[in-house]
Design a protein around this motif. Structure first.
Motif, mmCIF file in Angstrom:
data_model
loop_
_atom_site.group_PDB
_atom_site.id
_atom_site.type_symbol
_atom_site.label_atom_id
_atom_site.label_comp_id
_atom_site.label_asym_id
_atom_site.label_seq_id
_atom_site.Cartn_x
_atom_site.Cartn_y
_atom_site.Cartn_z
ATOM 1 N N PRO A 27 17.914 139.251 71.267
ATOM 2 C CA PRO A 27 18.737 139.647 70.127
ATOM 3 C C PRO A 27 19.186 141.096 70.302
ATOM 4 O O PRO A 27 18.437 141.931 70.827
ATOM 5 N N ALA A 28 20.409 141.407 69.882
ATOM 6 C CA ALA A 28 20.997 142.722 70.135
ATOM 7 C C ALA A 28 20.114 143.861 69.632
ATOM 8 O O ALA A 28 19.944 144.883 70.313
ATOM 9 N N GLU A 29 19.519 143.685 68.444
ATOM 10 C CA GLU A 29 18.687 144.754 67.889
ATOM 11 C C GLU A 29 17.434 144.962 68.727
ATOM 12 O O GLU A 29 16.981 146.101 68.912
ATOM 13 N N GLU A 30 16.860 143.878 69.222
ATOM 14 C CA GLU A 30 15.656 143.998 70.039
ATOM 15 C C GLU A 30 15.975 144.663 71.376
ATOM 16 O O GLU A 30 15.223 145.528 71.853
ATOM 17 N N ALA A 31 17.094 144.275 71.988
ATOM 18 C CA ALA A 31 17.491 144.904 73.249
ATOM 19 C C ALA A 31 17.767 146.390 73.053
ATOM 20 O O ALA A 31 17.374 147.223 73.882
ATOM 21 N N VAL B 58 7.901 133.815 63.369
ATOM 22 C CA VAL B 58 8.059 135.170 63.901
ATOM 23 C C VAL B 58 8.726 135.148 65.268
ATOM 24 O O VAL B 58 9.544 136.005 65.603
ATOM 25 N N ALA B 59 8.383 134.135 66.080
ATOM 26 C CA ALA B 59 8.828 134.091 67.473
ATOM 27 C C ALA B 59 10.229 133.547 67.657
ATOM 28 O O ALA B 59 10.719 133.478 68.787
ATOM 29 N N ARG B 60 10.918 133.192 66.583
ATOM 30 C CA ARG B 60 12.286 132.682 66.707
ATOM 31 C C ARG B 60 13.182 133.714 67.367
ATOM 32 O O ARG B 60 12.990 134.929 67.244
ATOM 33 N N ALA B 61 14.218 133.222 68.068
ATOM 34 C CA ALA B 61 15.064 134.091 68.891
ATOM 35 C C ALA B 61 15.909 135.063 68.072
ATOM 36 O O ALA B 61 16.335 136.087 68.587
ATOM 37 N N ASP B 62 16.177 134.768 66.794
ATOM 38 C CA ASP B 62 17.090 135.606 66.020
ATOM 39 C C ASP B 62 16.376 136.721 65.269
ATOM 40 O O ASP B 62 16.899 137.267 64.304
ATOM 41 N N GLY B 63 15.153 137.071 65.716
ATOM 42 C CA GLY B 63 14.363 138.090 65.043
ATOM 43 C C GLY B 63 14.808 139.497 65.396
ATOM 44 O O GLY B 63 15.740 139.676 66.179
ATOM 45 N N PRO B 64 14.120 140.531 64.853
ATOM 46 C CA PRO B 64 12.959 140.439 63.963
ATOM 47 C C PRO B 64 13.339 139.944 62.568
ATOM 48 O O PRO B 64 14.508 139.989 62.190
ATOM 49 N N HIS B 65 12.315 139.472 61.827
ATOM 50 C CA HIS B 65 12.559 138.787 60.563
ATOM 51 C C HIS B 65 11.849 139.479 59.408
ATOM 52 O O HIS B 65 10.790 140.068 59.580
#
Length: 248
Positions: free
Chosen positions: A148-152, A20-27
């Motif tokens: 990650p762009a979506e998280e930002a 879950v905590a990987r940088a390319d999330g969310p998953h």
């Protein structure tokens, strides 16, 4: 056999949490299950518990990312000086002669966990534990730029871009463009964007996956440091952030 079940459950939970905590999330559930090596059914049960306890967050579209409790744990690790973070910050302060901070993500803002004051008579009015707006501070922008762009984007959707001073970014397209430049340069600056008469420069502290877990920043007063001088601090600030990353 019975005694091994709790340990096996803990291992599964840790593997799911790491995925879950990987940088390319969310998953998505299937991706988390594949990366963790845990069955989808078990992954779903673990995720339900992690979300309930705040260690994971569901985005409402079937994807999962880091929760606030997990971010708080990262902040606690950074606040613990067992890895010698204070020494790095003190060395940076002595090198540049300005106030030095370490900030960590905390929900939709950042929080200072460390501060080293300069030796001169002028002090920067910042407090350990105080929330920092991500869009208007060097430390916050350094963190935002490496999410990650979506998280930002989700953070900016929730917080908006409230003006703190006449110099604050209130245009989202302009901020997104600056965040791309920050990623390329490896550091962020703000010159009276959060507070009048205060300027800062910051570099991200990244974990092994490239996830931003903190930011080292140097702050001064604008009548002491020009924008050109502030940018000149970049190599030293980036080096300090890399030193903290290695120690973690």
């Amino acid at each position: 056999m019975e005694a091994s079940k709790p340990a096996n459950s803990v291992v599964k939970a840790l593997r799911v949490l790491h995925a879950v905590a990987r940088a390319d999330g969310p998953h998505r559930l299937g991706d988390i299950a594949e990366r963790s090596g845990v069955s989808k059914a078990s992954t779903h049960r673990v995720l339900a518990t992690l979300v309930e306890e705040g260690y994971a967050a569901a985005d409402g579209e079937g994807r999962y990312g880091c929760g606030n409790q997990l971010r708080a744990m990262a902040a606690q690790v950074l606040a613990d000086d067992a890895v010698g973070i204070d020494a790095v910050l003190r060395a940076l302060q002595q090198r540049l002669g300005q106030a030095v901070h370490l900030a960590v993500p905390s929900g939709d803002h950042a929080t200072y966990t460390h501060k080293v004051d300069p030796g001169h008579a002028y002090r920067i009015a910042t407090d350990v534990g105080a929330p920092l707006p991500l869009h208007a501070t060097a430390a916050g922008k350094a963190l935002l730029a490496h999410l990650p762009a979506e998280e930002a984007a989700a953070v900016l959707d929730r917080t908006g871009l409230p003006a703190r001073t006449p110099h604050t970014h209130t245009d989202r397209a302009g901020l997104v463009e600056e965040l791309a430049a920050i990623r390329d340069a490896g550091y962020a600056t703000d010159y009276e964007e959060a507070d009048a008469s205060i300027c800062s420069i910051a570099a991200p502290v990244l974990d092994a996956d490239g996830t931003p877990v903190g930011a080292v920043s140097v702050s001064s007063l604008t009548f002491l440091v020009t924008e050109e001088q502030l940018a000149g601090f970049a190599p030293a600030v980036r080096q300090a952030a890399e030193d903290v990353s290695r120690r973690l």
